[in-house]
Design a protein around this motif. Structure first.
Motif, PDB file in Angstrom:
ATOM      1  N   THR A 189       0.846  -1.186   0.000  1.00 54.66           N
ATOM      2  CA  THR A 189       0.000   0.000   0.000  1.00 54.66           C
ATOM      3  C   THR A 189       0.884   1.238   0.000  1.00 54.66           C
ATOM      4  OG1 THR A 189      -1.747  -1.169   1.176  1.00 54.66           O
ATOM      5  CG2 THR A 189      -1.831   1.231   1.201  1.00 54.66           C
ATOM      6  N   ARG A 221       0.516   7.517  -1.887  1.00 50.52           N
ATOM      7  CA  ARG A 221       0.167   8.462  -2.944  1.00 50.52           C
ATOM      8  C   ARG A 221      -0.691   7.753  -3.990  1.00 50.52           C
ATOM      9  NH1 ARG A 221       4.004  12.638  -3.783  1.00 50.52           N
ATOM     10  NH2 ARG A 221       4.663  13.399  -1.733  1.00 50.52           N
ATOM     11  N   ARG A 222      -1.351   8.541  -4.826  1.00 49.29           N
ATOM     12  CA  ARG A 222      -2.064   7.949  -5.947  1.00 49.29           C
ATOM     13  C   ARG A 222      -1.065   7.282  -6.883  1.00 49.29           C
ATOM     14  NH1 ARG A 222      -6.587  11.577  -8.760  1.00 49.29           N
ATOM     15  NH2 ARG A 222      -6.500   9.711 -10.060  1.00 49.29           N
ATOM     16  N   ILE A 223      -1.438   6.112  -7.359  1.00 55.24           N
ATOM     17  CA  ILE A 223      -0.504   5.351  -8.191  1.00 55.24           C
ATOM     18  C   ILE A 223      -0.953   5.270  -9.646  1.00 55.24           C
ATOM     19  CG2 ILE A 223       0.177   3.966  -6.188  1.00 55.24           C
ATOM     20  CD1 ILE A 223      -1.374   1.619  -7.437  1.00 55.24           C
ATOM     21  N   ASP A 224      -2.103   5.895  -9.945  1.00 53.41           N
ATOM     22  CA  ASP A 224      -2.742   5.729 -11.258  1.00 53.41           C
ATOM     23  C   ASP A 224      -1.795   5.911 -12.435  1.00 53.41           C
ATOM     24  OD1 ASP A 224      -6.017   6.803 -10.491  1.00 53.41           O
ATOM     25  OD2 ASP A 224      -4.292   6.949  -9.140  1.00 53.41           O
ATOM     26  N   ASN A 244      -4.685   2.314  -4.125  1.00 53.09           N
ATOM     27  CA  ASN A 244      -3.250   2.667  -4.131  1.00 53.09           C
ATOM     28  C   ASN A 244      -2.399   1.492  -3.662  1.00 53.09           C
ATOM     29  OD1 ASN A 244      -3.803   5.266  -5.036  1.00 53.09           O
ATOM     30  ND2 ASN A 244      -4.035   6.036  -2.956  1.00 53.09           N
ATOM     31  N   THR A 245      -2.739   0.314  -4.178  1.00 57.88           N
ATOM     32  CA  THR A 245      -2.088  -0.911  -3.721  1.00 57.88           C
ATOM     33  C   THR A 245      -1.636  -1.733  -4.921  1.00 57.88           C
ATOM     34  OG1 THR A 245      -3.427  -0.970  -1.716  1.00 57.88           O
ATOM     35  CG2 THR A 245      -2.410  -3.035  -2.391  1.00 57.88           C
ATOM     36  N   ASN A 274      -5.717   0.622  -8.465  1.00 57.65           N
ATOM     37  CA  ASN A 274      -5.515   2.064  -8.335  1.00 57.65           C
ATOM     38  C   ASN A 274      -6.489   2.696  -7.338  1.00 57.65           C
ATOM     39  OD1 ASN A 274      -3.447   1.934 -10.215  1.00 57.65           O
ATOM     40  ND2 ASN A 274      -4.761   2.485 -11.940  1.00 57.65           N
ATOM     41  N   ARG A 283      -2.311  -4.395  -9.875  1.00 56.00           N
ATOM     42  CA  ARG A 283      -2.486  -3.140  -9.150  1.00 56.00           C
ATOM     43  C   ARG A 283      -3.965  -2.843  -9.002  1.00 56.00           C
ATOM     44  NH1 ARG A 283       0.783   0.840 -12.718  1.00 56.00           N
ATOM     45  NH2 ARG A 283      -0.076   2.466 -11.375  1.00 56.00           N
TER      46      ARG A 283
END
Length: 114
Positions: free
Chosen positions: A23, A26-29, A75-76, A72, A70
């Motif tokens: 996890t 931050r946003r991981i997109d 965020n993991t 999104n 992932r």
């Protein structure tokens, strides 16, 4: 500061499976994410990576056994590891690349007994 927290490691017999989670704070997109591992007494090696659009690359010795994924919305990122072997014993680290900088988690230990 970016924080990454891995979980899911443990002790498993050869042929078994584990699913690692990571996890990220931050946003991981829009980011490239991945996993590396460091066997005892060795340097850290690449395991798998996934681009923002879902493209994946795997190390040769885990192809067909490990799957990176992932979520999104959470965020993991995950690493599904099947048919684990003693050579897979290592500390596993997740990472994310943000603005040209690689950030790593603290690691989770995976031990595979024969």
């Amino acid at each position: 500061q970016v924080q990454l927290v891995e979980s899911g490691g443990g002790l498993v017999q050869a042929g078994g499976s584990l699913r690692l989670s990571c996890t990220i704070s931050r946003r991981i997109d829009f980011s490239v994410v991945g996993w590396g591992r460091q066997p005892p007494g060795q340097l850290r090696d690449f395991v798998a990576t996934m681009t923002a659009d879902g493209g994946t690359v795997y190390a040769d010795d885990v192809k067909g056994r490990f799957i990176i994924s992932r979520d999104n919305t959470k965020n993991t990122i995950y690493l599904q590891m099947d048919n684990l072997q003693p050579d897979d014993t290592a500390d596993y680290y997740c990472n994310i690349r943000l603005f040209g900088v690689n950030y790593w988690g603290q690691g989770t230990q995976v031990t595979v007994s024969s």
